[in-house]
Design a protein around this motif. Structure first.
Motif, PDB file in Angstrom:
ATOM      1  N   HIS A 135       0.843  -1.199   0.000  1.00 12.85           N
ATOM      2  CA  HIS A 135       0.000   0.000   0.000  1.00 12.85           C
ATOM      3  C   HIS A 135       0.876   1.247   0.000  1.00 12.85           C
ATOM      4  O   HIS A 135       0.627   2.211  -0.743  1.00 12.85           O
ATOM      5  CB  HIS A 135      -0.933   0.002   1.213  1.00 12.85           C
ATOM      6  N   GLY A 136       1.908   1.216   0.787  1.00 16.04           N
ATOM      7  CA  GLY A 136       2.816   2.361   0.847  1.00 16.04           C
ATOM      8  C   GLY A 136       3.525   2.592  -0.474  1.00 16.04           C
ATOM      9  O   GLY A 136       3.657   3.726  -0.936  1.00 16.04           O
ATOM     10  N   LYS A 137       3.954   1.485  -1.102  1.00 18.41           N
ATOM     11  CA  LYS A 137       4.645   1.617  -2.394  1.00 18.41           C
ATOM     12  C   LYS A 137       3.717   2.206  -3.451  1.00 18.41           C
ATOM     13  O   LYS A 137       4.109   3.102  -4.210  1.00 18.41           O
ATOM     14  CB  LYS A 137       5.118   0.237  -2.871  1.00 18.41           C
ATOM     15  N   SER A 148       2.998   5.894  -2.946  1.00 19.71           N
ATOM     16  CA  SER A 148       4.151   6.711  -3.300  1.00 19.71           C
ATOM     17  C   SER A 148       4.324   6.846  -4.813  1.00 19.71           C
ATOM     18  O   SER A 148       4.413   7.946  -5.356  1.00 19.71           O
ATOM     19  CB  SER A 148       5.403   6.070  -2.683  1.00 19.71           C
ATOM     20  N   VAL A 149       4.310   5.729  -5.509  1.00 22.94           N
ATOM     21  CA  VAL A 149       4.653   5.768  -6.934  1.00 22.94           C
ATOM     22  C   VAL A 149       3.511   6.363  -7.772  1.00 22.94           C
ATOM     23  O   VAL A 149       3.749   7.084  -8.746  1.00 22.94           O
ATOM     24  CB  VAL A 149       5.090   4.369  -7.413  1.00 22.94           C
ATOM     25  N   TYR A 150       2.273   6.106  -7.370  1.00 25.26           N
ATOM     26  CA  TYR A 150       1.163   6.719  -8.115  1.00 25.26           C
ATOM     27  C   TYR A 150       1.121   8.231  -7.877  1.00 25.26           C
ATOM     28  O   TYR A 150       0.673   8.985  -8.745  1.00 25.26           O
ATOM     29  CB  TYR A 150      -0.178   6.068  -7.744  1.00 25.26           C
ATOM     30  N   SER A 151       1.584   8.672  -6.718  1.00 28.61           N
ATOM     31  CA  SER A 151       1.651  10.115  -6.460  1.00 28.61           C
ATOM     32  C   SER A 151       2.648  10.775  -7.397  1.00 28.61           C
ATOM     33  O   SER A 151       2.391  11.840  -7.969  1.00 28.61           O
ATOM     34  CB  SER A 151       2.082  10.391  -5.005  1.00 28.61           C
ATOM     35  N   VAL A 152       3.800  10.125  -7.541  1.00 31.95           N
ATOM     36  CA  VAL A 152       4.816  10.654  -8.458  1.00 31.95           C
ATOM     37  C   VAL A 152       4.228  10.758  -9.864  1.00 31.95           C
ATOM     38  O   VAL A 152       4.344  11.777 -10.550  1.00 31.95           O
ATOM     39  CB  VAL A 152       6.076   9.751  -8.464  1.00 31.95           C
ATOM     40  N   ASN A 153       3.554   9.691 -10.286  1.00 28.65           N
ATOM     41  CA  ASN A 153       2.971   9.667 -11.626  1.00 28.65           C
ATOM     42  C   ASN A 153       1.929  10.776 -11.802  1.00 28.65           C
ATOM     43  O   ASN A 153       1.883  11.451 -12.830  1.00 28.65           O
ATOM     44  CB  ASN A 153       2.334   8.302 -11.885  1.00 28.65           C
ATOM     45  N   THR A 204       0.606  -9.257 -10.463  1.00 30.31           N
ATOM     46  CA  THR A 204      -0.640  -8.595 -10.862  1.00 30.31           C
ATOM     47  C   THR A 204      -0.447  -7.090 -10.768  1.00 30.31           C
ATOM     48  O   THR A 204      -0.820  -6.335 -11.675  1.00 30.31           O
ATOM     49  CB  THR A 204      -1.790  -9.045  -9.937  1.00 30.31           C
ATOM     50  N   ARG A 205       0.165  -6.670  -9.683  1.00 34.04           N
ATOM     51  CA  ARG A 205       0.450  -5.233  -9.516  1.00 34.04           C
ATOM     52  C   ARG A 205       1.358  -4.717 -10.628  1.00 34.04           C
ATOM     53  O   ARG A 205       1.115  -3.646 -11.195  1.00 34.04           O
ATOM     54  CB  ARG A 205       1.102  -5.026  -8.150  1.00 34.04           C
ATOM     55  N   HIS A 206       2.386  -5.492 -10.967  1.00 31.49           N
ATOM     56  CA  HIS A 206       3.332  -5.041 -11.996  1.00 31.49           C
ATOM     57  C   HIS A 206       2.668  -4.942 -13.366  1.00 31.49           C
ATOM     58  O   HIS A 206       2.973  -4.052 -14.143  1.00 31.49           O
ATOM     59  CB  HIS A 206       4.544  -5.977 -12.079  1.00 31.49           C
ATOM     60  N   ALA A 232      10.848   5.921 -10.611  1.00 28.38           N
ATOM     61  CA  ALA A 232      10.069   5.562  -9.424  1.00 28.38           C
ATOM     62  C   ALA A 232       9.342   4.242  -9.645  1.00 28.38           C
ATOM     63  O   ALA A 232       9.279   3.378  -8.756  1.00 28.38           O
ATOM     64  CB  ALA A 232       9.065   6.679  -9.113  1.00 28.38           C
ATOM     65  N   LEU A 233       8.814   4.068 -10.856  1.00 25.01           N
ATOM     66  CA  LEU A 233       8.084   2.838 -11.188  1.00 25.01           C
ATOM     67  C   LEU A 233       8.986   1.614 -11.079  1.00 25.01           C
ATOM     68  O   LEU A 233       8.652   0.623 -10.417  1.00 25.01           O
ATOM     69  CB  LEU A 233       7.538   2.966 -12.618  1.00 25.01           C
ATOM     70  N   ILE A 234      10.130   1.693 -11.719  1.00 26.64           N
ATOM     71  CA  ILE A 234      11.021   0.536 -11.767  1.00 26.64           C
ATOM     72  C   ILE A 234      11.588   0.225 -10.375  1.00 26.64           C
ATOM     73  O   ILE A 234      11.720  -0.939  -9.993  1.00 26.64           O
ATOM     74  CB  ILE A 234      12.159   0.792 -12.790  1.00 26.64           C
ATOM     75  N   SER A 235      11.888   1.264  -9.613  1.00 33.90           N
ATOM     76  CA  SER A 235      12.380   1.023  -8.245  1.00 33.90           C
ATOM     77  C   SER A 235      11.327   0.294  -7.426  1.00 33.90           C
ATOM     78  O   SER A 235      11.632  -0.639  -6.666  1.00 33.90           O
ATOM     79  CB  SER A 235      12.684   2.348  -7.539  1.00 33.90           C
ATOM     80  N   SER A 236      10.089   0.717  -7.578  1.00 37.95           N
ATOM     81  CA  SER A 236       9.007   0.110  -6.808  1.00 37.95           C
ATOM     82  C   SER A 236       8.841  -1.364  -7.167  1.00 37.95           C
ATOM     83  O   SER A 236       8.659  -2.224  -6.305  1.00 37.95           O
ATOM     84  CB  SER A 236       7.710   0.889  -7.092  1.00 37.95           C
TER      85      SER A 236
END
Lengths: 81, 506
Positions: B64-66, B69-74, B136-138, B223-227
């Motif tokens: 959830h935290g990941k 974070s990453v959708y906020s960046v996007n 599934t998330r990826h 950010a995406l790839i790191s996540s």
């Protein structure tokens, strides 16, 4: 006369090509058809007469694939003599 | 706060193994879903133990935290002009990445869920559940992110489209990933997907890509790839315990064969995607290392360490085929992808301006003599205004294993192969063409698994592609004129040091 696919390699080119030829084509024409896709396209045209090599042997310039027993998708190299 | 520490209850809660009485072991774990390779009874698998542990509660909290974070960046970056300002070559790299990877990530969820049901130990099934959710998330996130860029690059829809087409690169990816996980049994998947491909290649690749993305200013992709990488490094650990069980039970040869098979296949697709991105598409000023250096310092070193740690040997083709290919294979693929650029969904960046060629010569001594000469001729044609000579009129032959064009003449010219000719193999009356001995070897391991597949060239010759022409093939591949790849810089590289672009067209 029938369309006949071979795998063609032009001297010094980087890739094996699918080259359509005709069963009646002599090897001089086969060589030209292979060269068409590479000579002056990716590599400078080879100097000298182009010959066709099949299974390590140079074929008679007047022979056809039928004469030489080349099967469909046989690997033919166009090399300069 | 939980009353107990995780270590106080984790093993007890996780190890829900039991002896079967209502069904046989074979009925519960059919070989096609879970090949035990002769290790019976099933209790022998119960010692399977993952090194990095996580509870479901922790998993959900972390994920959830990941995502937050990453959708906020996007969300923030989608409103900026960041994408427009990226280098054209880098854009090509990520358009290619999304098309080749987004749907396979989702499909990897099938492989993970198969391990989640047919893994032979409860601990393994538990870890594979997290892997299923990860993949599934990826799949979702790597479809969502490119879709937020559709107004800037319409071909971002190839993130979803590519794997549903007959585009040749998509066929190559599908063939590989079907073999690796979509149509693989649980035990083999653990070794071939998680141990060989993820631990060996993508986990390290994603670290490098995230760093490169940040370097070029692509915060979104970074950010995406790191996540994603943080998930990969966790679920990839399913491979090690599985290899250990095979080795401990005297089946090191099975583990070795599974690794050798999938390492080679992964290498070829990795060279196609990552080799081109690192050495040609990434802007020169942001390249921290060459593809060969990356392979040597990360992939090769790690695999040699793994082979040693698990009592395995370097693959039979390591010295004879794999290491030599580091010098030439991806350069040939790059040339081919660029020349056949209408057949891909991204804009290949030639990456051979004078400064880039200098870099290539420094990293790959002899590059100018082996590969630069092709680009000399192509550049001459462009400068003469003969663009048509830089476009294909026929197809390359395609390998019946990796489904990638056969570039053996480049290996011969580079002095790495004894012959420019492909490997030919007759099986039950049909001729198969392979780009290398290891690709032929993989076929021969299990002909029944691979024999029915037809390459793009087989389909062309079989009359499936109509009309049987280059335009007919492009339409068959799902490529409209607007989607076909073009040179990423409109041939600017060919005119650097000569004359202004466009002059040749007059």
């Amino acid at each position: 006369m029938a369309l006949f696919p071979i795998q063609g390699i032009y001297q010094d080119d980087f890739v094996v090509l699918l080259v359509p030829i005709d069963t009646e084509d002599p090897m001089t024409v086969v060589a030209e058809k292979i060269a068409h896709h590479a000579a002056g396209v990716r590599v400078p045209p080879a100097s000298g007469e182009l010959r066709i090599k099949y299974q390590g042997e140079l074929l008679d310039p007047e022979a056809t694939v039928v004469d030489a027993g080349v099967p469909p998708l046989g690997v033919l190299q166009a090399v300069a003599e | 706060m939980p009353a107990l520490r995780r270590s106080d209850w984790y093993d007890l809660a996780r190890d829900l193994n039991w002896n079967l009485s209502y069904v046989t072991e074979d009925e519960a774990f059919p070989e096609v879903m879970s090949n035990n390779y002769g290790i019976t009874p099933n209790e022998k698998w119960w010692g399977w133990d993952e090194p990095y542990k996580v509870s479901y509660r922790e998993y959900v909290h972390n994920q959830h935290g990941k995502d937050a974070s990453v959708y906020s960046v996007n969300s923030v970056i989608a409103r900026s002009r960041m994408f427009e300002e990226l280098d054209p070559g880098w854009k090509s790299a990520i358009v290619a990445h999304y098309g080749a990877i987004a749907v396979p990530e989702y499909l990897a969820g099938l492989g993970e869920s198969r391990m989640g049901r047919f893994g032979r130990a409860a601990a393994w099934r538990n870890m594979a559940l997290f892997g299923t959710l990860d993949e599934t998330r990826h799949g979702q996130i790597q479809t969502y992110f490119p879709y937020t860029l559709l107004d800037k690059e319409p071909r971002m829809d190839w993130a979803h489209k590519a794997l549903h087409t007959n585009e040749w690169g998509a066929i190559a990816a599908r063939h590989l990933f079907d073999d690796m996980f979509t149509a693989n049994d649980a035990v083999s998947t653990a070794i071939q997907l998680t141990f060989t491909f993820e631990t060996g290649f993508t986990n390290l690749q994603f670290l490098g890509m995230a760093a490169d993305a940040m370097e070029v200013g692509d915060l979104d992709f970074g950010a995406l790839i790191s996540s994603i990488q943080t998930d990969e490094s966790r679920h990839a650990q399913q491979g090690e315990p599985t290899v250990k069980i095979l080795v401990e039970n005297g089946y090191a040869d099975v583990a070795q064969r599974l690794v050798d098979h999938m390492f080679w296949r992964s290498w070829h697709v990795f060279a196609l995607l990552t080799g081109l991105s690192m050495d040609y598409y990434t802007p020169l000023e942001h390249r921290s290392h060459s593809f060969k250096e990356f392979m040597q310092e990360w992939i090769v070193k790690q695999f040699l360490d793994q082979f040693r740690d698990f009592g395995l040997e370097p693959s039979w083709y390591w010295e004879s085929h794999f290491l030599p290919e580091l010098d030439w294979y991806h350069h040939a693929l790059h040339l081919g992808v660029w020349f056949w650029r209408p057949t891909v969904w991204w804009n290949p960046d030639a990456g051979v301006s004078p400064a880039e060629r200098e870099w290539l010569e420094e990293k790959y001594p002899g590059w100018n003599d082996t590969f630069g000469v092709y680009w000399d001729t192509i550049g001459d044609n462009l400068r003469r205004g003969e663009e048509t000579k830089t476009l294909p009129e026929t197809f390359p032959m395609v390998c019946n294993m990796c489904q990638i064009p056969v570039v053996t003449p480049a290996g011969f010219r580079a002095g790495k192969l004894e012959s420019p000719e492909p490997q030919i193999h007759i099986h039950e009356g049909r001729q198969y063409v392979f780009c290398s001995e290891p690709c032929k070897w993989v076929f021969q391991l299990n002909p029944a698994r691979f024999a029915g597949h037809t390459s793009v060239v087989d389909r062309f010759l079989g009359g499936e592609i109509q009309p049987p022409t280059i335009p007919g093939a492009l339409e068959w591949m799902g490529l409209s004129p607007e989607e076909m790849g073009q040179d990423a810089t409109n041939y600017a590289w060919a005119f650097e040091g000569f004359e202004a672009p466009g002059a040749a067209a007059s």
